[in-house]
Design a protein around this motif. Structure first.
Motif, PDB file in Angstrom:
ATOM      1  N   ALA A 205     -42.566   4.405  -4.315  1.00 27.16           N
ATOM      2  CA  ALA A 205     -42.220   2.984  -4.249  1.00 27.16           C
ATOM      3  C   ALA A 205     -43.273   2.201  -3.471  1.00 27.16           C
ATOM      4  O   ALA A 205     -43.590   1.055  -3.818  1.00 27.16           O
ATOM      5  N   SER A 209     -45.361  -0.974  -4.752  1.00 32.45           N
ATOM      6  CA  SER A 209     -45.355  -2.223  -3.994  1.00 32.45           C
ATOM      7  C   SER A 209     -46.777  -2.738  -3.783  1.00 32.45           C
ATOM      8  O   SER A 209     -47.058  -3.930  -3.944  1.00 32.45           O
ATOM      9  N   ALA A 249     -34.927   3.776  -6.380  1.00 38.58           N
ATOM     10  CA  ALA A 249     -35.885   3.050  -5.550  1.00 38.58           C
ATOM     11  C   ALA A 249     -36.006   1.640  -6.092  1.00 38.58           C
ATOM     12  O   ALA A 249     -36.115   1.431  -7.308  1.00 38.58           O
ATOM     13  N   ILE A 251     -37.879  -2.295  -5.343  1.00 37.00           N
ATOM     14  CA  ILE A 251     -38.807  -3.125  -4.569  1.00 37.00           C
ATOM     15  C   ILE A 251     -38.770  -4.553  -5.118  1.00 37.00           C
ATOM     16  O   ILE A 251     -38.707  -4.761  -6.332  1.00 37.00           O
ATOM     17  N   CYS A 260     -37.983  -2.880   0.316  1.00 36.13           N
ATOM     18  CA  CYS A 260     -37.987  -1.621  -0.418  1.00 36.13           C
ATOM     19  C   CYS A 260     -36.783  -0.794   0.013  1.00 36.13           C
ATOM     20  O   CYS A 260     -36.565  -0.579   1.211  1.00 36.13           O
TER      21      CYS A 260
END
Length: 405
Positions: A205, A209, A249, A251, A260
């Motif tokens: 993740a 990001s 997950a 974000i 996140c």
């Protein structure tokens, strides 16, 4: 005819997959590049424990032997851990080699710096294999960013945790029983902490990001929760409501920071991740122009990961891996009040202001709406809240037979 020479770091499952793929598909690669693609050297921890079919390949336990090769075009990183991979790739980039990595932990912590260094040295940096194995997540996002503003990404990024949750629901197993089967099948390590506690998914993740928003998630906005506390009783109750537990997950940009979360959530039938089962990985991307795009496929393993590395190798050879991790991508703030399901006594619970109970399933299970901030104020010793992703209308589920726990 000259050759593209490769130094391969690591000869475990992924490394062997890369070597075998290059060997078996040499004709296809030569047609693409117009020249031979050759693994010239392989770095291992213990030379005596490995053998390579081609006697011309240097097998060594000293990275200096590889970096000192007279000709070295590409270094492929198939080892794990932040070090020594980070140091090795810095050296390779400084020498002028293109680099490709499958090392998600290292790249989560050092991706921005390696990208900057690669740009300074005019070489390519491929990292498709760090997220999603054989699913082309990175290249898809790069293409989307040409015209779209990505607003949110949600994904099942770890096949082990997804297999465990699927097995618990489909086979009526406890967490411990499902974990044991995952270990027997080779999906989980003897020490499964990275998978079941969400570390593996969190590293992936962070990479996403950096790619999408140009920076890592803020520490104060990051949550990492595992799946070890989920019980078969909770899974049965969720199923009776038309919901499935998934380890997701997520974000998204929130004002000037990136939020996140990696945590167990509940998905309804309409959500793109609802039907992702077993060891499959999947990513759901929401963008402002194209809308929602979902990708699904094998997230790990010898050949799915090797496929991602070879795809990067082809992009390197064509010179079309663009720079990434640029600060200041377009901002977008998502404000909404999601639906949650709580296990606990609603009558005794002290709910923070802003929490609205909209349905009681049983004495100890109720559904409510609240902001993320309000839920963070809950007394977690008495209550356990799971977010429901996507649109969910609890009233439509009330006629379904509910199993009490």
């Amino acid at each position: 005819m000259s050759a593209i020479t490769i130094g391969l770091l690591g000869f475990g499952t992924v490394g062997k997959g890369v070597y075998e793929t290059i060997s078996k598909h040499q004709g296809r690669l030569q047609a693409i590049f117009g020249k031979e693609v050759k693994v010239s050297a392989i770095l291992v921890k213990n030379v005596s424990k490995h053998s390579v079919p081609d006697d011309e390949v240097l097998l060594t336990d000293d990275f200096q032997d590889i970096i000192d090769l007279p000709k070295l075009d590409v270094v492929i990183d198939a080892i794990v851990g932040r070090e020594p991979g980070y140091t090795y790739l810095r050296q390779a980039i400084s020498r002028g080699c293109h680099v490709i990595t499958a090392n998600k932990e290292m790249f989560a912590f050092h991706g921005s710096e390696l990208t900057r260094l690669a740009k300074e040295n005019n070489v390519s940096l491929g990292f498709e294999a760090t997220v999603g194995g054989g699913i082309p997540i990175i290249q898809t996002i790069k293409q989307l960013l040409n015209a779209n503003k990505i607003e949110r990404i949600e994904g099942i990024l770890n096949g082990t945790s997804n297999f465990i949750l699927t097995s618990m629901r489909e086979e009526n197993l406890s967490f411990e029983e499902a974990l044991k089967i995952a270990q027997e099948k080779g999906y989980a390590e003897a020490d499964p902490k990275n998978d079941i506690e969400g570390y593996d998914a969190f590293y992936k993740a962070v990479v996403l990001s950096e790619l999408v928003f140009g920076k890592a998630p803020a520490q104060g906005k990051s949550v990492r929760e595992g799946i070890t506390d989920i019980t078969i009783e909770q899974i049965r109750m969720a199923d009776s409501l038309g919901l499935k537990f998934k380890h997701v997950a997520s974000i998204e940009r929130e004002k000037d920071t990136i939020r996140c979360t990696v945590k167990p959530v509940l998905t309804g039938e309409e959500h793109p991740l609802y039907r992702v089962e077993g060891v499959q990985n999947a990513v759901s991307i929401d963008a402002d122009i194209v809308g929602n795009i979902s990708l699904q496929g094998p997230g790990a393993g010898m050949f799915p990961t090797a496929s991602a590395i070879i795809e990067d190798l082809i992009h390197v050879g064509r010179g079309d891996i663009p720079s990434v991790f640029e600060e200041g991508r377009p901002e977008g703030t998502v404000i909404y009040e999601p639906v949650w399901i709580i296990w606990g006594d609603a009558d005794k619970a002290e709910l923070p202001e802003g929490c609205e109970i909209i349905s009681k399933v049983s004495k100890e299970v109720f559904i409510f709406k609240a902001s993320l901030e309000a839920v963070s104020l809950l007394d977690t010793s008495d209550l356990k809240a799971y977010q429901v992703l996507g649109d969910y209308a609890p009233a439509a589920k009330e006629n379904k037979q509910v199993q009490t726990v």
